[in-house]
Scaffold this motif. Structure first.
Motif, PDB file in Angstrom:
ATOM      1  N   LEU A  29      17.580 -41.446  -8.302  1.00  0.00           N
ATOM      2  CA  LEU A  29      17.059 -42.490  -9.180  1.00  0.00           C
ATOM      3  C   LEU A  29      16.212 -43.495  -8.417  1.00  0.00           C
ATOM      4  N   ALA A  30      16.610 -43.817  -7.198  1.00  0.00           N
ATOM      5  CA  ALA A  30      15.823 -44.748  -6.390  1.00  0.00           C
ATOM      6  C   ALA A  30      14.458 -44.160  -6.058  1.00  0.00           C
ATOM      7  N   VAL A  37       6.786 -47.031  -9.413  1.00  0.00           N
ATOM      8  CA  VAL A  37       6.114 -48.242  -8.918  1.00  0.00           C
ATOM      9  C   VAL A  37       4.827 -47.873  -8.194  1.00  0.00           C
ATOM     10  N   LEU A  38       4.869 -46.847  -7.351  1.00  0.00           N
ATOM     11  CA  LEU A  38       3.675 -46.433  -6.628  1.00  0.00           C
ATOM     12  C   LEU A  38       2.608 -45.885  -7.570  1.00  0.00           C
ATOM     13  N   ALA A  39       3.007 -45.225  -8.621  1.00  0.00           N
ATOM     14  CA  ALA A  39       2.039 -44.683  -9.574  1.00  0.00           C
ATOM     15  C   ALA A  39       1.411 -45.784 -10.417  1.00  0.00           C
ATOM     16  N   ALA A  40       2.098 -46.904 -10.591  1.00  0.00           N
ATOM     17  CA  ALA A  40       1.573 -47.989 -11.412  1.00  0.00           C
ATOM     18  C   ALA A  40       0.517 -48.807 -10.676  1.00  0.00           C
TER      19      ALA A  40
END
Length: 65
Positions: A29-30, A37-40
């Motif tokens: 999950l982490a 977050v990196l894709a956003a």
């Protein structure tokens, strides 16, 4: 003696197989959250951050007169 070793190995196997998915779930999950977050964040933002870090931490030559 063999029966004791076999039953101990069976118990160890069942413990590992039973606990492994529960122990690995938070790690998975982490990593999924980190991927979200990196894709956003757009790629140029990462490039800009890398340039800023490089300029801030590069070695500067002392001025000679």
């Amino acid at each position: 003696m063999f029966r004791i070793i076999a039953s101990a190995l069976l118990a160890l196997y069942l413990l590992i197989v039973g606990l492994w998915p529960a122990a690995v779930a938070p790690v998975g999950l982490a990593f999924n959250g980190l991927g979200v977050v990196l894709a956003a964040i757009p790629g140029p933002v990462f490039l800009l951050a890398a340039v800023v870090v490089w300029f801030r931490h590069r070695n500067t030559q002392p001025a000679t007169a």
